[in-house]
Design a protein around this motif. Structure first.
Motif, PDB file in Angstrom:
ATOM      1  N   ASP A  88       0.240   4.216  18.848  1.00  0.00           N
ATOM      2  CA  ASP A  88       0.537   5.646  18.911  1.00  0.00           C
ATOM      3  C   ASP A  88       0.775   6.028  20.375  1.00  0.00           C
ATOM      4  N   ASN A  89       1.095   7.265  20.635  1.00  0.00           N
ATOM      5  CA  ASN A  89       1.452   7.701  21.976  1.00  0.00           C
ATOM      6  C   ASN A  89       0.267   7.687  22.940  1.00  0.00           C
ATOM      7  N   SER A  90      -0.939   7.504  22.425  1.00  0.00           N
ATOM      8  CA  SER A  90      -2.129   7.402  23.267  1.00  0.00           C
ATOM      9  C   SER A  90      -2.585   5.960  23.454  1.00  0.00           C
ATOM     10  N   GLY A  91      -1.862   5.008  22.856  1.00  0.00           N
ATOM     11  CA  GLY A  91      -2.178   3.593  23.040  1.00  0.00           C
ATOM     12  C   GLY A  91      -3.052   2.963  21.984  1.00  0.00           C
ATOM     13  N   ALA A  92      -3.402   3.697  20.930  1.00  0.00           N
ATOM     14  CA  ALA A  92      -4.203   3.135  19.836  1.00  0.00           C
ATOM     15  C   ALA A  92      -3.279   2.446  18.827  1.00  0.00           C
ATOM     16  N   THR A  93      -3.774   1.408  18.193  1.00  0.00           N
ATOM     17  CA  THR A  93      -2.978   0.653  17.228  1.00  0.00           C
ATOM     18  C   THR A  93      -2.756   1.445  15.947  1.00  0.00           C
ATOM     19  N   ILE A  94      -1.491   1.538  15.546  1.00  0.00           N
ATOM     20  CA  ILE A  94      -1.142   2.099  14.242  1.00  0.00           C
ATOM     21  C   ILE A  94      -0.992   0.951  13.251  1.00  0.00           C
ATOM     22  N   ALA A  95      -0.267  -0.104  13.652  1.00  0.00           N
ATOM     23  CA  ALA A  95      -0.011  -1.232  12.756  1.00  0.00           C
ATOM     24  C   ALA A  95       0.328  -2.482  13.558  1.00  0.00           C
ATOM     25  N   SER A  96      -0.067  -3.619  13.031  1.00  0.00           N
ATOM     26  CA  SER A  96       0.400  -4.911  13.524  1.00  0.00           C
ATOM     27  C   SER A  96       1.392  -5.418  12.487  1.00  0.00           C
ATOM     28  N   VAL A  97       2.541  -5.897  12.967  1.00  0.00           N
ATOM     29  CA  VAL A  97       3.595  -6.336  12.059  1.00  0.00           C
ATOM     30  C   VAL A  97       3.777  -7.840  12.235  1.00  0.00           C
ATOM     31  N   ALA A  98       3.317  -8.594  11.249  1.00  0.00           N
ATOM     32  CA  ALA A  98       3.378 -10.058  11.292  1.00  0.00           C
ATOM     33  C   ALA A  98       4.788 -10.542  10.947  1.00  0.00           C
ATOM     34  N   PRO A  99       5.107 -11.780  11.291  1.00  0.00           N
ATOM     35  CA  PRO A  99       6.430 -12.322  10.953  1.00  0.00           C
ATOM     36  C   PRO A  99       6.741 -12.154   9.464  1.00  0.00           C
ATOM     37  N   GLY A 100       7.930 -11.644   9.175  1.00  0.00           N
ATOM     38  CA  GLY A 100       8.375 -11.462   7.802  1.00  0.00           C
ATOM     39  C   GLY A 100       7.902 -10.174   7.148  1.00  0.00           C
ATOM     40  N   GLN A 101       7.004  -9.432   7.787  1.00  0.00           N
ATOM     41  CA  GLN A 101       6.490  -8.197   7.184  1.00  0.00           C
ATOM     42  C   GLN A 101       7.385  -7.005   7.459  1.00  0.00           C
ATOM     43  N   GLN A 102       7.239  -6.014   6.578  1.00  0.00           N
ATOM     44  CA  GLN A 102       7.869  -4.718   6.718  1.00  0.00           C
ATOM     45  C   GLN A 102       6.790  -3.669   6.539  1.00  0.00           C
ATOM     46  N   LYS A 103       6.651  -2.760   7.514  1.00  0.00           N
ATOM     47  CA  LYS A 103       5.660  -1.694   7.413  1.00  0.00           C
ATOM     48  C   LYS A 103       6.341  -0.343   7.562  1.00  0.00           C
ATOM     49  N   TYR A 104       5.964   0.542   6.660  1.00  0.00           N
ATOM     50  CA  TYR A 104       6.487   1.909   6.624  1.00  0.00           C
ATOM     51  C   TYR A 104       5.425   2.827   7.211  1.00  0.00           C
ATOM     52  N   LEU A 105       5.787   3.627   8.205  1.00  0.00           N
ATOM     53  CA  LEU A 105       4.867   4.555   8.851  1.00  0.00           C
ATOM     54  C   LEU A 105       5.396   5.966   8.667  1.00  0.00           C
ATOM     55  N   TYR A 106       4.495   6.901   8.391  1.00  0.00           N
ATOM     56  CA  TYR A 106       4.904   8.295   8.331  1.00  0.00           C
ATOM     57  C   TYR A 106       3.844   9.176   8.977  1.00  0.00           C
ATOM     58  N   LEU A 107       4.297  10.227   9.593  1.00  0.00           N
ATOM     59  CA  LEU A 107       3.459  11.133  10.364  1.00  0.00           C
ATOM     60  C   LEU A 107       2.851  12.196   9.452  1.00  0.00           C
ATOM     61  N   THR A 108       1.521  12.326   9.483  1.00  0.00           N
ATOM     62  CA  THR A 108       0.861  13.345   8.660  1.00  0.00           C
ATOM     63  C   THR A 108       0.330  14.518   9.481  1.00  0.00           C
TER      64      THR A 108
END
Length: 125
Positions: A88-108
């Protein structure tokens, strides 16, 4: 970048312009920017991000959430052999994306620069 942009008629934050696709050859950690705020060679945050990291421990830092509206979304795909991390914009982890993965992120929530993000694992392939 500490202020948001408000729709005159509805009072809600203005959605940044939409860029549908970006292919990113990730060789160093980067900051991503909403399309409406990109200048020069900065990395635009597209709705679909196909990322190919060339090493481990690389990161993509999300733009200031206050510049977007709740519901803004992005899909990260890892086309490489190394895991990368979305911060995130403060440097905290939102997601780790491993090889071959797809991750969908949405702002709440866009009440802070970091925002509150939800993450959904789409699949491996």
């Amino acid at each position: 970048m500490g202020t948001g942009y408000t729709d005159t008629f509805g009072g809600s934050p203005v959605q940044p312009s939409n860029v549908a696709y970006a292919a990113v050859a990730l060789s160093a950690s980067i900051n991503a920017y909403w399309p409406a705020f990109v200048t020069g060679s900065q990395q635009v945050l597209a709705r679909i991000m196909d990322v190919t990291p060339s090493a481990g421990s690389l990161t993509i830092t999300m733009p200031d959430a206050r510049q977007a509206a709740a519901g803004q979304d992005v899909t990260f795909t890892n086309l490489g052999a190394y895991t990368y991390t979305v911060l995130d914009n403060s440097g905290a982890t939102i997601a780790s994306v491993a090889p071959g993965q797809q991750k969908y992120l949405y702002l709440t929530s866009n009440s802070t620069a970091a925002g509150t993000w939800r993450t959904v694992l789409f699949g491996v392939g």
